[in-house]
Design a protein around this motif. Structure first.
Motif, mmCIF file in Angstrom:
data_model
loop_
_atom_site.group_PDB
_atom_site.id
_atom_site.type_symbol
_atom_site.label_atom_id
_atom_site.label_comp_id
_atom_site.label_asym_id
_atom_site.label_seq_id
_atom_site.Cartn_x
_atom_site.Cartn_y
_atom_site.Cartn_z
ATOM 1 N N GLY A 1 13.384 8.684 28.233
ATOM 2 C CA GLY A 1 12.887 9.799 29.026
ATOM 3 C C GLY A 1 12.368 10.891 28.114
ATOM 4 N N ASN A 2 12.160 12.060 28.671
ATOM 5 C CA ASN A 2 11.582 13.165 27.903
ATOM 6 C C ASN A 2 12.590 13.935 27.077
ATOM 7 N N THR A 3 13.848 13.892 27.459
ATOM 8 C CA THR A 3 14.807 14.788 26.822
ATOM 9 C C THR A 3 16.047 14.098 26.260
ATOM 10 N N SER A 4 15.986 12.819 25.998
ATOM 11 C CA SER A 4 17.157 12.138 25.447
ATOM 12 C C SER A 4 16.747 10.950 24.588
ATOM 13 N N TRP A 5 17.720 10.423 23.845
ATOM 14 C CA TRP A 5 17.469 9.273 22.983
ATOM 15 C C TRP A 5 18.684 8.380 22.913
ATOM 16 N N ARG A 6 18.467 7.185 22.378
ATOM 17 C CA ARG A 6 19.520 6.222 22.041
ATOM 18 C C ARG A 6 19.229 5.705 20.645
ATOM 19 N N ALA A 7 20.263 5.449 19.881
ATOM 20 C CA ALA A 7 20.091 4.861 18.554
ATOM 21 C C ALA A 7 19.578 3.431 18.707
ATOM 22 N N THR A 8 18.687 3.032 17.814
ATOM 23 C CA THR A 8 18.188 1.659 17.829
ATOM 24 C C THR A 8 19.301 0.720 17.368
ATOM 25 N N GLU A 9 19.109 -0.554 17.610
ATOM 26 C CA GLU A 9 20.094 -1.561 17.184
ATOM 27 C C GLU A 9 20.284 -1.513 15.662
ATOM 28 N N GLU A 10 19.187 -1.375 14.942
ATOM 29 C CA GLU A 10 19.263 -1.308 13.482
ATOM 30 C C GLU A 10 20.032 -0.068 13.024
ATOM 31 N N CYS A 11 19.833 1.039 13.700
ATOM 32 C CA CYS A 11 20.571 2.259 13.369
ATOM 33 C C CYS A 11 22.063 2.072 13.646
ATOM 34 N N GLN A 12 22.385 1.438 14.767
ATOM 35 C CA GLN A 12 23.790 1.173 15.095
ATOM 36 C C GLN A 12 24.448 0.328 14.003
ATOM 37 N N GLN A 13 23.732 -0.693 13.518
ATOM 38 C CA GLN A 13 24.269 -1.543 12.451
ATOM 39 C C GLN A 13 24.458 -0.745 11.165
ATOM 40 N N PHE A 14 23.497 0.105 10.848
ATOM 41 C CA PHE A 14 23.586 0.946 9.652
ATOM 42 C C PHE A 14 24.791 1.881 9.736
ATOM 43 N N LEU A 15 25.003 2.489 10.894
ATOM 44 C CA LEU A 15 26.159 3.369 11.076
ATOM 45 C C LEU A 15 27.466 2.597 10.919
#
Length: 83
Positions: free
Chosen positions: A58-72
């Motif tokens: 949407g315009n005002t939110s985000w989710r971490a990508t799968e690759e970002c989740q793995q990196f974290l």
């Protein structure tokens, strides 16, 4: 994903790493946690998208990508292992 760019953001905003992968995050919530103004939050959001760490929901939110989740997860594991 550009890990170097993401690490630079984590260095500038240490709290970002704590919540970036927590699910869908609103820009207002993120800026309140980081204690920054909305314009700086928009700039950070753009940097996160450009480095491939998040995808817009949407315009005002985000989710971490799968690759970002793995990196974290890798970073958390390294912290647990004391590396």
């Amino acid at each position: 994903m550009d890990r170097e760019a993401l690490l630079k953001l984590f260095a500038r905003y240490p709290k970002l790493e704590m919540f970036i992968g927590a699910g869908t995050i609103g820009l207002k919530t993120a800026r309140e946690i980081l204690d920054i103004d909305r314009w700086l939050m928009q700039d950070i959001f753009k940097e996160l998208i450009c480095c491939g760490a998040v995808k817009a929901c949407g315009n005002t939110s985000w989710r971490a990508t799968e690759e970002c989740q793995q990196f974290l997860a890798e970073r958390r594991q390294q912290d647990v292992n004391g590396q």
